[in-house]
Structure formats: C-alpha cells, structure tokens
Design a protein around this motif. Structure first.
Motif, PDB file in Angstrom:
ATOM      1  N   GLU A 172      54.652  -7.140 -17.519  1.00 54.22           N
ATOM      2  CA  GLU A 172      55.940  -6.612 -16.824  1.00 54.22           C
ATOM      3  C   GLU A 172      56.096  -5.212 -17.778  1.00 54.22           C
ATOM      4  O   GLU A 172      56.405  -3.260 -17.299  1.00 54.22           O
ATOM      5  CB  GLU A 172      57.527  -7.451 -16.626  1.00 54.22           C
ATOM      6  CG  GLU A 172      57.468  -8.381 -16.005  1.00 54.22           C
ATOM      7  CD  GLU A 172      57.359  -7.783 -14.024  1.00 54.22           C
ATOM      8  OE1 GLU A 172      58.151  -7.233 -13.579  1.00 54.22           O
ATOM      9  OE2 GLU A 172      56.921  -8.718 -12.971  1.00 54.22           O
ATOM     10  N   CYS A 173      56.407  -6.162 -19.088  1.00 49.84           N
ATOM     11  CA  CYS A 173      56.607  -4.934 -19.921  1.00 49.84           C
ATOM     12  C   CYS A 173      55.526  -4.873 -21.066  1.00 49.84           C
ATOM     13  O   CYS A 173      55.386  -3.440 -21.441  1.00 49.84           O
ATOM     14  CB  CYS A 173      57.216  -4.936 -20.847  1.00 49.84           C
ATOM     15  SG  CYS A 173      57.448  -6.429 -21.964  1.00 49.84           S
ATOM     16  N   CYS A 183      56.892 -13.760 -22.270  1.00 50.61           N
ATOM     17  CA  CYS A 183      57.275 -12.478 -22.583  1.00 50.61           C
ATOM     18  C   CYS A 183      58.155 -12.879 -23.609  1.00 50.61           C
ATOM     19  O   CYS A 183      59.869 -13.039 -23.358  1.00 50.61           O
ATOM     20  CB  CYS A 183      57.256 -11.343 -21.347  1.00 50.61           C
ATOM     21  SG  CYS A 183      57.942 -10.071 -22.739  1.00 50.61           S
ATOM     22  N   CYS A 197      52.164  -9.139 -21.347  1.00 52.50           N
ATOM     23  CA  CYS A 197      53.259  -9.124 -20.279  1.00 52.50           C
ATOM     24  C   CYS A 197      53.214  -8.594 -18.746  1.00 52.50           C
ATOM     25  O   CYS A 197      52.261  -7.271 -19.209  1.00 52.50           O
ATOM     26  CB  CYS A 197      54.701  -8.988 -20.391  1.00 52.50           C
ATOM     27  SG  CYS A 197      55.605  -9.050 -19.899  1.00 52.50           S
ATOM     28  N   CYS A 257      60.901  -9.075 -22.740  1.00 55.64           N
ATOM     29  CA  CYS A 257      61.876  -9.238 -21.327  1.00 55.64           C
ATOM     30  C   CYS A 257      61.637 -10.796 -21.012  1.00 55.64           C
ATOM     31  O   CYS A 257      62.638 -11.286 -19.642  1.00 55.64           O
ATOM     32  CB  CYS A 257      61.506  -8.633 -20.630  1.00 55.64           C
ATOM     33  SG  CYS A 257      59.878  -8.747 -19.574  1.00 55.64           S
TER      34      CYS A 257
HETATM   35 ZN   LIG Z   1      57.596  -8.738 -20.935  1.00 60.71          ZN
END
Ligand SMILES: [Zn+2]
Length: 181
Positions: free
Chosen positions: A11-12, A32, A9, A35
C-alpha cells in the motif's frame, strides 16, 4: 520454490515487520508499521496436464531452472482470470506446442512445504507434432517402460504419472487428491 518473504508494504512502500497481528491471529504476518496493512500470503496453484497419445505420454525436458535438463509434464502457475483447466491448457500449449483436447482432472496435490496446490488434467493429443516454447529443450512421447523415472523434475510429476498408468491398467480413471509432505 518457497517464496521469499514480503519486504515492503504493497500500500505505502514502508518496510514491513513480521509479527503476530493484534486481532488474535496466531500466524506471523507481514505488517506495515506505517499504515498497519496486514499482508496475507496464500498458496499458489500450479496447473498442468498429462498429454497422451495411444499408449504414450508427452514429457518436456526443462530448459529453465529449477531442475533444468530434467523431464516434466507441462505445468505452471495459474494466472488471474482463468480457470484451472484453462491454465493447464495454456501451459500445455506454451511449453509443448501440442494439439490436444482437455479431459478430466487426474490429481490434486497439496504441497504445504512450498505453499502450493498442484492440479493435473488428462489431455488427449490429436497430433504427434510438437512445437515447444523456450522453456522446453525437447518434447517427446514415452511409453510407460521408457519413462525416465529417475530424471523427473518434481515429485508431483512422478506421483501424477504413477496414478495415470495405474488407472490406465485398471481401465478407468479417477481423480486422486492427496498431500505431499
Ligand atoms: Zn503501509
């Protein structure tokens, strides 16, 4: 040239799963599990030129994989923040070290198999001196009957050169948009 799948991911950092999203989307997406970010992947643009001087065109012998040692037109992936013609001019300067004036769009080719769109502009060379970068073994001019048709790196290059010479014979250039299966 097909891109490898997304693994983590953006983002995370969690490992993503490829599955159908819950919103009715019908394509597999990298999603993901932590998230719930859905990572959409879209085609990339490859931009380049047909540099010409009189009756000759400039080809570059590739010094990089894929197709190292094969001949190509100067082209590469468009960068963020530039237009298609700016990207084509940048690639021509980087790969061939050529002096030129950008002209009109010659080909637009969708290549869905690899998720790419290729665009080639004509570029009128103002010098026959080239200073190729590290991606190019050799940059030289070819007359039509000298083109190494069987030693070209990519189908998009072959199609673009065929349209260039066909238009030249007609005495007028057009923009050709088509798909490559
Ligand atoms: Zn994520």
């Amino acid at each position: 040239m097909q891109r490898s799948p997304i693994k983590h991911c953006r983002e995370c950092g969690t490992t993503v799963h490829y599955r159908l999203p819950d919103d009715g989307d019908t394509k597999l997406r990298a999603i993901c599990p932590a998230c719930h970010t859905v990572h959409y992947e879209n085609p990339l643009n490859v931009v380049g030129t047909v540099p010409y001087l009189g009756n000759q065109v400039l080809l570059c012998k590739r010094n990089i994989e894929p197709r190292r040692g094969k001949w190509t037109l100067p082209a590469g992936f468009m960068e963020l923040g530039e237009s298609t013609s700016e990207g084509a001019a940048r690639e021509t300067a980087e790969e061939a070290g050529a002096q030129f004036i950008m002209e009109d769009l010659l080909t637009v080719m969708s290549v869905p198999r690899v998720g790419q769109v290729h665009l080639y502009y004509r570029a009128r060379l103002t010098s026959d001196v080239f200073d190729p970068g590290h991606e190019t073994m050799e940059a030289r001019l070819f007359y039509e009957d000298e083109i190494p048709w069987d030693e070209l790196a990519f189908r998009t290059v072959k199609e673009t050169l065929e349209h260039y010479f066909a238009d030249r014979r007609l005495g007028r250039f057009a923009t050709h948009a088509f798909d490559i299966a």
